[in-house]
Structure formats: structure tokens, C-alpha cells
Design an enzyme around this catalytic site. Structure first.
Site, PDB file in Angstrom:
ATOM      1  N   CYS A 110      -5.258   7.083  -0.536  1.00  0.00           N
ATOM      2  CA  CYS A 110      -5.946   6.446  -1.669  1.00  0.00           C
ATOM      3  C   CYS A 110      -5.020   5.478  -2.394  1.00  0.00           C
ATOM      4  O   CYS A 110      -5.429   4.372  -2.740  1.00  0.00           O
ATOM      5  CB  CYS A 110      -6.410   7.486  -2.689  1.00  0.00           C
ATOM      6  SG  CYS A 110      -6.989   9.032  -2.005  1.00  0.00           S
ATOM      7  N   ASP A 111      -3.777   5.892  -2.646  1.00  0.00           N
ATOM      8  CA  ASP A 111      -2.924   5.136  -3.570  1.00  0.00           C
ATOM      9  C   ASP A 111      -1.791   4.347  -2.910  1.00  0.00           C
ATOM     10  O   ASP A 111      -1.157   3.514  -3.569  1.00  0.00           O
ATOM     11  CB  ASP A 111      -2.314   6.100  -4.610  1.00  0.00           C
ATOM     12  CG  ASP A 111      -3.415   6.791  -5.414  1.00  0.00           C
ATOM     13  OD1 ASP A 111      -4.472   6.172  -5.609  1.00  0.00           O
ATOM     14  OD2 ASP A 111      -3.208   7.945  -5.838  1.00  0.00           O
TER      15      ASP A 111
ATOM     16  N   CYS B 296      -2.355  11.665  -2.935  1.00  0.00           N
ATOM     17  CA  CYS B 296      -3.154  11.063  -1.864  1.00  0.00           C
ATOM     18  C   CYS B 296      -2.602   9.688  -1.475  1.00  0.00           C
ATOM     19  O   CYS B 296      -2.886   8.682  -2.131  1.00  0.00           O
ATOM     20  CB  CYS B 296      -4.613  10.943  -2.309  1.00  0.00           C
ATOM     21  SG  CYS B 296      -5.663  10.187  -1.060  1.00  0.00           S
TER      22      CYS B 296
END
Ligand code: NAP
Length: 307
Positions: free
Chosen positions: A139-140, A136
Site C-alpha cells: 500500500c505505502d 503494508c
């Protein structure tokens, strides 16, 4: 005990759209989602091809709007996991067992459980997931500012996320197993024009190494038949998806890859059981096609109950 007209399983774009149509048709409906609304779409950074949004919109925003719309139509949404589903031939209905022990009875079911990211299945992948290996970018990605990033895959997801990651990383290398990308031309052009992105062709990941976090990756060039080591900080894997259908326990007909087979009305081999979105066998998996599936499934559930 409530007997539902339809139970929608899955809260991605297909499930939310099915819920909207079912609620507007006046069905006694409920949407069950095991973790968070939005599915894969909610972690997509930028969406440029959902009609009606000429400016890029985030997955988070589009899902937020879908949720707001279904809630306006009073669709009950519950965060609960479905453990099993059984067809009751005598009543022509379905029984749904939830993780918390609750049992729901319903005349129709819309399965919209989406798909999950595929794993590479190479040494180090499991060990370093969450410690440099990610599925992701939204997200990261911000954790890898000015770092060396690699993205595996050549489809739309890999290209889109590589472009997103180039905002943060020092360099982004796309590892692709062939000599031509699969993703849309418009994304390919953006990749080739981005000075921070390079493509490493004809290569696959052999091993991921590190200590407490990822430090190195071993690639294998399928043309030269040679291996090479590269220092990296982050590895993002986008090599496709597998349908989230194993929980159905062979209740309905699936294809060899596990996608649900449904007809033009999105009905499966069981009466009153419909499939919508990425979990079904189809040609094009997009947010817009998932939403389209949801609309069809919602209305077909209504027509089925009318008959
Ligand atoms: P995908 O289109 O199936 O592409 C997967 C990529 O990973 C392919 O390039 C494939 O290589 C490669 N690959 C597969 N297994 C591999 C392995 N074991 N090792 C190395 N590489 C491997 O998957 P996706 O990009 O996740 O997209 C899924 C669906 O969502 C697609 O229908 C896609 O069009 C859609 N999508 C659309 C958008 C958009 O329109 N903006 C954005 C994201 C996703 P080969 O090319 O050699 O097969």
C-alpha cells in the site's frame, strides 16, 4: 428467517476456499467479511509459492481469482461484522449476532478470521502510524521513492517486503533482533545479493521520532548494549501476527497466544464449529495451507450435517 447450514466468518483464502467447497457440496452457506476480501494475502506484493502459478502473481490477483470462482458457485458474500457467536446446546446449532443487529441461525460455523499484524509497542509507533510508520509495503511503498526505508523483522514477511521496497527506496535497512534471519533461504539470498538492502543485526527499535512525519529512529544493539540514531523516512513493521480471535470471547479453546485449537478435521472443542487458516494453531501459515484448511473445513461441515 433463513437457517443456514454453514456460516463462514472471514473472507481470506481460508474463508473463500471453505465457501467454494461448501457451495459445491450444496450447503446453504454464506460468507461474512467485516472489511475487504483477501485478508493479509491481498496486501502481499508477490506470491511465488502458490502451486500452479510458476510466474509471480500478486495477492490482489490471486484473491480476485478466488472470489470470481466462489461467485461462479453462487456463494452469498456479505460485508458485515460478526459481534458474537453463541452455541445453542438444545438445538445443537449456533446463533450469530451481526454489527447491524441482524441475527443468523446456522447448524455449523467455519471461523476463518485470520491474523493481524503485531505492533512493536515502542514510543512513537502509534503516533506516526500513517505518517511514516506502516504495516503494508504494497500500500505505502510507492510513497517512499528514493527515501531511506527501514524494515523491522527477520521472517518471510520482512524479507519479501524489504525486497519489494528496494524497488522504490534509496536504501532499505532490515532491523533484526538476532544474528540470523528466520525467513526462507531463497529470500535470504535475494536480500544479501540486493545492493540496496543491508541488514542491521542484533538490534531492536527503541524509539521512533519526528515532527509531522517520521524523521529518526533510535536503535539498541543488544550485543554492544549501545543506542544509535538514524535518519529515516519510512518504517515498515513485520514482526509477526496475532490471531483475530478475541471476539470469540472464550467460547472455544484457544492456545496461550490466542490461536484456535482444532483437530485433524479442523473441528474445535464445540460440535460443528470449525477453524481454518491463520487463526488456528498450526505449523505453517501460507496461502496454500489456508486454502487447504478451507477445503477441509467446508467438507467437514458437510459431513457433520450429514450425520
Ligand atoms: P514470523 O515468521 O513470526 O517472523 C517474525 C519476525 O519478527 C522474526 O524474525 C522475529 O524475530 C521478529 N520479531 C518478533 N517480535 C519482534 C519484536 N518485538 N521486535 C523485533 N523483532 C521481532 O512472522 P511473518 O514474517 O510475519 O510471517 C508470518 C507467517 O506467514 C510465517 O509462518 C511465515 O512463514 C508466513 N509467510 C510466508 C511467506 C512466504 O512463504 N512467501 C510470506 C510471508 C509470510 P526472531 O526470528 O528472533 O523470532
Amino acid at each position: 428467517m433463513t437457517i443456514y447450514d454453514t456460516v463462514i466468518i472471514g473472507g481470506g483464502p481460508a474463508g473463500l476456499s471453505a465457501g467454494l467447497y461448501a457451495a459445491r457440496a450444496g450447503l446453504q452457506a454464506i460468507l461474512l467479511e467485516k472489511s475487504f476480501l483477501g485478508g493479509q494475502a491481498v496486501t502481499t506484493g508477490t506470491i511465488e509459492n502458490y502451486p500452479g502459478f510458476p510466474e509471480p502473481i500478486t495477492g490482489f490477483e490471486i484473491i480476485g481469482r478466488m472470489e470470481e470462482q466462489v461467485r461462479k458457485h453462487n456463494l452469498p458474500i456479505e460485508i458485515k461484522e460478526v459481534k458474537s457467536l453463541t452455541y445453542q446446546k438444545d438445538t445443537d446449532g449456533y446463533t450469530i449476532h451481526l454489527g447491524d443487529g441482524q441475527i443468523l441461525n446456522t447448524g455449523t460455523v467455519i471461523v476463518a478470521t485470520g491474523a493481524l499484524a503485531l505492533n512493536l509497542d515502542v514510543p512513537g509507533e502509534k503516533e506516526f502510524t500513517g505518517r511514516g510508520v506502516s504495516y503494508c509495503a504494497t500500500c505505502d511503498g510507492p510513497l517512499f521513492r528514493e527515501k531511506e526505508i527501514m524494515v523491522v523483522g527477520g521472517g518471510n514477511s520482512a524479507l519479501e517486503e524489504a525486497i519489494f521496497l528496494a524497488r522504490f527506496g534509496k536504501k532499505v535497512s532490515i532491523i533484526h533482533r538476532r544474528d540470523a534471519l528466520r525467513g526462507d533461504k531463497i529470500l535470504q539470498n535475494r536480500v544479501f545479493e540486493n545492493p540496496k538492502i543491508q541488514v542491521i543485526w542484533n538490534s531492536v527499535v527503541k524509539e521512533i521520532k519526528g515532527d509531522s512525519v517520521v524523521k529518526e529512529i533510535v536503535l539498541y544493539n543488544r550485543v554492544n548494549q549501545s543506542s544509535s540514531s538514524h535518519k529515516i523516512d519510512g518504517l515498515f513493521i513485520y514482526i509477526g501476527t496475532k490471531p483475530n480471535t478475541a471476539w470469540l470471547n472464550s467460547l472455544i479453546t484457544l492456545d496461550s497466544k490466542g490461536f484456535i485449537i482444532a483437530d485433524e478435521k479442523l473441528q474445535t472443542n464445540l460440535p460443528g464449529l470449525f477453524a481454518a487458516g491463520d487463526c488456528r494453531q498450526k505449523e505453517l501459515r501460507q496461502i496454500v495451507t489456508a486454502a487447504g484448511d478451507g477445503a477441509i473445513a467446508g467438507m467437514m461441515a458437510y459431513h457433520y450435517l450429514q450425520q
